[in-house]
Design an enzyme around this catalytic site. Structure first.
Site, PDB file in Angstrom:
ATOM      1  N   CYS A   1     -37.699 -40.554 -64.315  1.00 15.55           N
ATOM      2  CA  CYS A   1     -36.808 -40.018 -65.622  1.00 15.55           C
ATOM      3  C   CYS A   1     -37.362 -40.837 -66.737  1.00 15.55           C
ATOM      4  O   CYS A   1     -38.264 -41.649 -66.693  1.00 15.55           O
ATOM      5  CB  CYS A   1     -35.346 -40.231 -65.569  1.00 15.55           C
ATOM      6  SG  CYS A   1     -34.836 -39.353 -63.904  1.00 15.55           S
TER       7      CYS A   1
ATOM      8  N   HIS B   1     -31.767 -39.848 -69.461  1.00 17.14           N
ATOM      9  CA  HIS B   1     -30.422 -40.347 -69.357  1.00 17.14           C
ATOM     10  C   HIS B   1     -30.607 -41.909 -69.964  1.00 17.14           C
ATOM     11  O   HIS B   1     -31.173 -42.474 -70.337  1.00 17.14           O
ATOM     12  CB  HIS B   1     -30.075 -40.344 -67.915  1.00 17.14           C
ATOM     13  CG  HIS B   1     -31.027 -41.091 -66.856  1.00 17.14           C
ATOM     14  ND1 HIS B   1     -31.113 -42.528 -66.981  1.00 17.14           N
ATOM     15  CD2 HIS B   1     -31.740 -40.563 -65.891  1.00 17.14           C
ATOM     16  CE1 HIS B   1     -31.777 -42.737 -65.964  1.00 17.14           C
ATOM     17  NE2 HIS B   1     -32.233 -41.910 -65.556  1.00 17.14           N
TER      18      HIS B   1
END
Length: 483
Positions: free
Chosen positions: A161, A153
């Site tokens: 992430c 993202h």
């Protein structure tokens, strides 16, 4: 809304719904199809690069990510059918350590092979745009590993992430979107601790994750020798790459990650090429070990890494577990432009051994005189006084007045383990888990940056709904290909 926009909205709706088997296309999916962020066009420079590399804008893609190098590669299929590297993106932030994710909350960014369907694309991410990696896969589940909502993202902020800048994820998202429009049902993500080269394998030879890394290296090697997306299966709690039915067997192959592997073969042309590469790599690794290649230090408390092009832009930042450096190399990079906007709340990795040390205090234990000045390691010569000099010249002094008593060896007083004030950076507030609900505090969107050398766009610039960049062909022709 024009007919062309309605057609694109319908196609986007179906692409988004395909991965989650939605019953129909309702108003929510139509609103997602009209999301301006998710419909930003592929930058013209990247389209030109595709043309130069004999690629179609709608051809399949494949993504590889490397923690140590802090890089994300986008590969795209050429008209010859093989994949070629389209672009390498520096990763702004990843968290955790080298090694696979094991449990929920360990802050580990996953490693392994994952499949991204249209349903995993999130155009209303709280982190600008995102796609779900798909952790845990069947292998992870077979080992009892846990975790959810692991993304690639924007926002340059990671809690397990792989985080890019908003401009970067907009560009990567557009490439994935166009591959779905071209008929690709899912694109593969390969996540590695580092590039699986003999040098890196030698450096990390004592890491407890090495058995797992050797297993996924086989898939790395399959892609390296074929330039084709390797077929991935799981059985007996391990990865299997490019399995095929044995000759004269009509029984379909059925794989279960925790069950015994069925009888399968690997096509000779792939098996032979992979075997040759692995033998060469093993020989080179052994040679490097015999020459005394230093073993990489294990994590000393550093949380993840950051590509040096981003670390160079942040005062006191470190590249963490990613390759990079301090001093001159980062200073030179600081003069270049970053590939995207670095948000003010970014929390770069910091080496706790460096960030927690103060300047050491040096004290001298006096030998005789109670008032002794602290001597430096290399004291400068002091000029003589006028009368002392005159007395020495005329012979009235029986001793060299410049000589001084040798002070005792300085005693170093170690500083307490407290962070130096200049390195302290307030920790940003925890971000909500990436869901399909748009964050009310994030800016609407940022335009893409087509080249790292190009100036970053205004942070809060609004772009109206992007014009369709796909051919105005029929729905059937855009989804007839099966990958």
């Amino acid at each position: 809304m024009t007919g062309r926009t309605q057609f694109r909205a319908l196609v986007t709706c179906v692409a988004l719904a395909a991965g989650v088997a939605l019953a129909g296309c309702n108003s929510d999916e139509i609103s997602l199809a009209n999301n301006a962020k998710a419909n930003q066009p592929v930058p013209p420079k990247l389209v030109a690069d595709m043309t130069a590399k004999d690629m179609d804008i709608n051809s399949p893609i494949l993504v590889r990510m490397f923690k140590t190098e802090a890089e994300l590669e986008v590969w795209k299929q050429t008209r010859s059918g093989q994949f070629a590297l389209l672009k390498t993106y520096p990763i702004c932030r990843w968290s955790g350590d080298l090694g696979p994710k094991v449990r929920e909350g360990d802050r580990q960014a996953p490693e392994g092979f994952y499949s991204i369907t249209p349903g995993q694309m999130n155009p209303q991410s709280a982190y600008y745009l995102s796609f779900n990696i798909g952790y845990p896969n069947a292998f992870d589940k077979a080992l009892g590993r846990s975790g959810s909502q692991l993304m690639v993202h924007g926002d340059c902020s990671s809690r397990g992430c792989y985080a890019m800048t908003d401009e970067q994820i907009a560009e990567i998202y557009s490439l994935g979107r166009e591959s779905f429009f071209g008929g690709q049902r899912a694109f593969q993500v390969q996540a590695y601790p580092f590039k699986m080269t003999p040098v890196n394998m030698a450096k990390h030879r004592n890491n407890p994750n090495m058995p797992f890394w050797k297993m996924i290296k086989e898939g790395y090697d399959h892609f390296e020798v074929t330039r084709q997306e390797p077929k991935v299966e799981f059985c007996e709690n391990k990865y299997v790459f490019d399995p095929a039915q044995p000759p004269n067997s009509s029984k379909p192959l059925v794989f279960n990650a925790s069950a015994k592997c069925p009888a399968y073969v690997i096509p000779d042309e792939i098996a032979d090429a992979v075997r040759e590469k692995q033998q060469q790599d093993a020989a080179e690794t052994a040679k490097l070990v015999s020459k005394g290649t230093p073993v990489a230090r294990l994590n000393t408390g550093i949380d993840g890494g950051m590509n040096k092009v981003f670390a160079a832009k942040l005062p006191g930042a470190d590249t963490g577990l990613s390759e990079g450096g301090e001093g001159q190399s980062l200073s030179l990079l600081a003069l270049s432009r970053a590939p995207g906007t670095i948000p003010s709340h970014v929390n770069p990795p910091r080496n706790p051994l460096l960030a927690s040390q103060e300047e050491p205090v040096v004290a001298v234990t006096p030998a005789a005189a109670p008032a002794t000045r602290v001597a430096s390691v290399a004291p400068e010569a002091k000029s003589e006084g006028f009368f002392s000099n005159l007395a020495r010249k005329v012979g009235l002094s029986s001793a060299d007045t410049t000589s001084t008593a040798v002070p005792s060896k300085p005693k170093v007083i170690e500083a307490k383990d407290t962070p130096r004030p200049s390195a302290a950076v307030p920790k940003p507030a925890a971000k909500p888990t990436d869901t399909r609900v748009a964050s009310a505090v994030r800016p609407p969107f940022k335009p893409t940056v087509s080249d790292p050398a190009a100036a970053p766009p205004a942070k809060d610039a609004l772009v109206a709904g992007a014009q369709p960049i796909v051919p105005a062909s029929s729905f059937e022709s855009r989804f007839s290909a099966v990958k």
